[in-house]
Design a protein around this motif. Structure first.
Motif, PDB file in Angstrom:
ATOM      1  N   PHE A   1      37.984  48.617  50.737  1.00 58.33           N
ATOM      2  CA  PHE A   1      38.929  48.210  51.777  1.00 58.33           C
ATOM      3  C   PHE A   1      40.221  49.009  51.666  1.00 58.33           C
ATOM      4  O   PHE A   1      40.767  49.481  52.669  1.00 58.33           O
ATOM      5  CB  PHE A   1      39.229  46.713  51.660  1.00 58.33           C
ATOM      6  CG  PHE A   1      40.357  46.268  52.544  1.00 58.33           C
ATOM      7  CD1 PHE A   1      40.167  46.087  53.899  1.00 58.33           C
ATOM      8  CD2 PHE A   1      41.618  46.063  52.013  1.00 58.33           C
ATOM      9  CE1 PHE A   1      41.211  45.694  54.718  1.00 58.33           C
ATOM     10  CE2 PHE A   1      42.668  45.665  52.819  1.00 58.33           C
ATOM     11  CZ  PHE A   1      42.458  45.487  54.177  1.00 58.33           C
ATOM     12  N   TYR A   2      40.744  49.193  50.443  1.00 57.88           N
ATOM     13  CA  TYR A   2      41.965  49.971  50.251  1.00 57.88           C
ATOM     14  C   TYR A   2      41.776  51.408  50.731  1.00 57.88           C
ATOM     15  O   TYR A   2      42.697  52.009  51.296  1.00 57.88           O
ATOM     16  CB  TYR A   2      42.355  49.977  48.776  1.00 57.88           C
ATOM     17  CG  TYR A   2      42.944  48.680  48.262  1.00 57.88           C
ATOM     18  CD1 TYR A   2      43.379  47.687  49.145  1.00 57.88           C
ATOM     19  CD2 TYR A   2      43.076  48.440  46.900  1.00 57.88           C
ATOM     20  CE1 TYR A   2      43.922  46.509  48.669  1.00 57.88           C
ATOM     21  CE2 TYR A   2      43.628  47.261  46.421  1.00 57.88           C
ATOM     22  CZ  TYR A   2      44.040  46.296  47.308  1.00 57.88           C
ATOM     23  OH  TYR A   2      44.584  45.127  46.824  1.00 57.88           O
TER      24      TYR A   2
ATOM     25  N   THR B   1      37.098  45.458  47.311  1.00 53.63           N
ATOM     26  CA  THR B   1      38.520  45.630  47.593  1.00 53.63           C
ATOM     27  C   THR B   1      38.911  47.106  47.537  1.00 53.63           C
ATOM     28  O   THR B   1      39.717  47.579  48.345  1.00 53.63           O
ATOM     29  CB  THR B   1      39.359  44.828  46.583  1.00 53.63           C
ATOM     30  OG1 THR B   1      38.987  43.450  46.645  1.00 53.63           O
ATOM     31  CG2 THR B   1      40.849  44.961  46.870  1.00 53.63           C
TER      32      THR B   1
ATOM     33  N   ARG C   1      40.380  40.492  57.052  1.00 53.68           N
ATOM     34  CA  ARG C   1      39.137  40.642  56.286  1.00 53.68           C
ATOM     35  C   ARG C   1      39.402  40.594  54.789  1.00 53.68           C
ATOM     36  O   ARG C   1      38.636  40.005  54.026  1.00 53.68           O
ATOM     37  CB  ARG C   1      38.447  41.962  56.654  1.00 53.68           C
ATOM     38  CG  ARG C   1      38.064  42.086  58.118  1.00 53.68           C
ATOM     39  CD  ARG C   1      36.981  41.121  58.497  1.00 53.68           C
ATOM     40  NE  ARG C   1      36.835  41.057  59.946  1.00 53.68           N
ATOM     41  CZ  ARG C   1      35.686  41.215  60.580  1.00 53.68           C
ATOM     42  NH1 ARG C   1      34.583  41.415  59.895  1.00 53.68           N
ATOM     43  NH2 ARG C   1      35.632  41.121  61.894  1.00 53.68           N
ATOM     44  N   GLU C   2      40.506  41.197  54.371  1.00 51.80           N
ATOM     45  CA  GLU C   2      40.840  41.160  52.948  1.00 51.80           C
ATOM     46  C   GLU C   2      41.272  39.753  52.530  1.00 51.80           C
ATOM     47  O   GLU C   2      40.860  39.236  51.496  1.00 51.80           O
ATOM     48  CB  GLU C   2      41.964  42.140  52.641  1.00 51.80           C
ATOM     49  CG  GLU C   2      42.337  42.153  51.163  1.00 51.80           C
ATOM     50  CD  GLU C   2      43.697  42.791  50.914  1.00 51.80           C
ATOM     51  OE1 GLU C   2      43.960  43.168  49.759  1.00 51.80           O
ATOM     52  OE2 GLU C   2      44.488  42.891  51.862  1.00 51.80           O
TER      53      GLU C   2
END
Length: 261
Positions: A22-23, A19, A187-188
């Motif tokens: 991703f962020y 995560t 996706r998240e």
């Protein structure tokens, strides 16, 4: 100022490293880089993650969180408050609408259950009175006006059980940057989902706590890509989301919800 590697930040914040990556890619949690390419974070990353988590808990989409972070970084508390209040008010209105729909659905279930309880336990085959009672018909308007008869088309005809997504053109209204952002959001939201192939599509099984975010994304997806058909089903701790598309849109469905989600 001391720095942390991504594994250290994940351990201290409780946010998985996947995560955090991703962020970073979404512009929510920028990171410095070592000469070897490893991410480095400052101590302020803990507070930044807490802000992101609080905003997500309120149901805010990533693009709004990114806007709020810019205010949070450079502005005073009153400016954050001014930027946050209308967004929370909008979510509150949406929640009220969903609550009203859920209340009506609950009333329908109670009526159906009460009807079942009044039926005798007969041994003969069921007749029409055994089934569910249909919902009450809407009241007729006081001054009815004749409605125009729609021309026959794939979108209006339902004699063969056609769904709207089957008749929609396979085209997306998002630009390149918007499409990449929407894909990142999906996706998240569906990361780690259990995937099951279905005729014309697939089913993704997710934790039920992701329902609000998944429903928000599905509604947005329908506005820009109406050839996708979504169905959400809550089953205890699980959310089952079915996504279908016509044959010519199958490749786009795979691109958005492929095995790497």
């Amino acid at each position: 100022m001391s720095t942390m590697r991504i594994s250290q930040l994940a351990e201290r914040s409780g946010v998985p490293a996947t995560t955090l990556r991703f962020y970073d890619g979404a512009g929510l949690l920028p990171a410095a880089r070592t000469p070897a390419g490893y991410r480095l974070y400052g101590q302020d990353a803990i507070e930044r993650l807490a802000f992101i988590g609080a905003a997500k808990h309120l149901g805010l989409p990533l693009e709004e969180i990114r806007e709020l972070l810019a205010v949070w970084e450079d502005g005073a508390c009153r400016e954050v408050k001014a930027a946050l209040r209308p967004r929370i008010a909008a979510r509150l209105t949406e929640a009220g609408t969903r609550a009203a729909g859920l209340a009506a659905f609950t009333a329908s279930l109670r009526t159906a259950l009460a009807h079942l309880d009044t039926l005798p336990d007969r041994v003969r085959p069921c007749d029409p009175e055994c089934g569910f009672r249909p919902p009450p018909a809407p009241a007729a308007p006081a001054t009815p006006r004749p409605a125009a008869r729609p021309a026959p088309s794939r979108q209006t005809a339902d004699t063969h059980g056609a769904k709207a997504w089957r008749a929609a053109p396979v085209a997306c209204s998002l630009t390149g940057e918007e499409a990449r952002e929407r894909t990142a959001g999906w996706r998240e939201a569906v990361g780690g989902a259990v995937r099951t192939e279905l005729p014309e599509g697939l089913r993704l099984t997710l934790p039920a706590e992701r329902t609000a975010r998944v429903a928000e994304l599905a509604a947005a997806e329908q506005r820009c890509c109406p050839f996708f058909g979504f169905r959400l089903h809550l089953d205890g701790p699980h959310l089952h989301m079915e996504i279908r598309a016509p044959a010519e849109g199958a490749s786009l469905l795979t691109d958005l919800f492929g095995p790497d989600t």
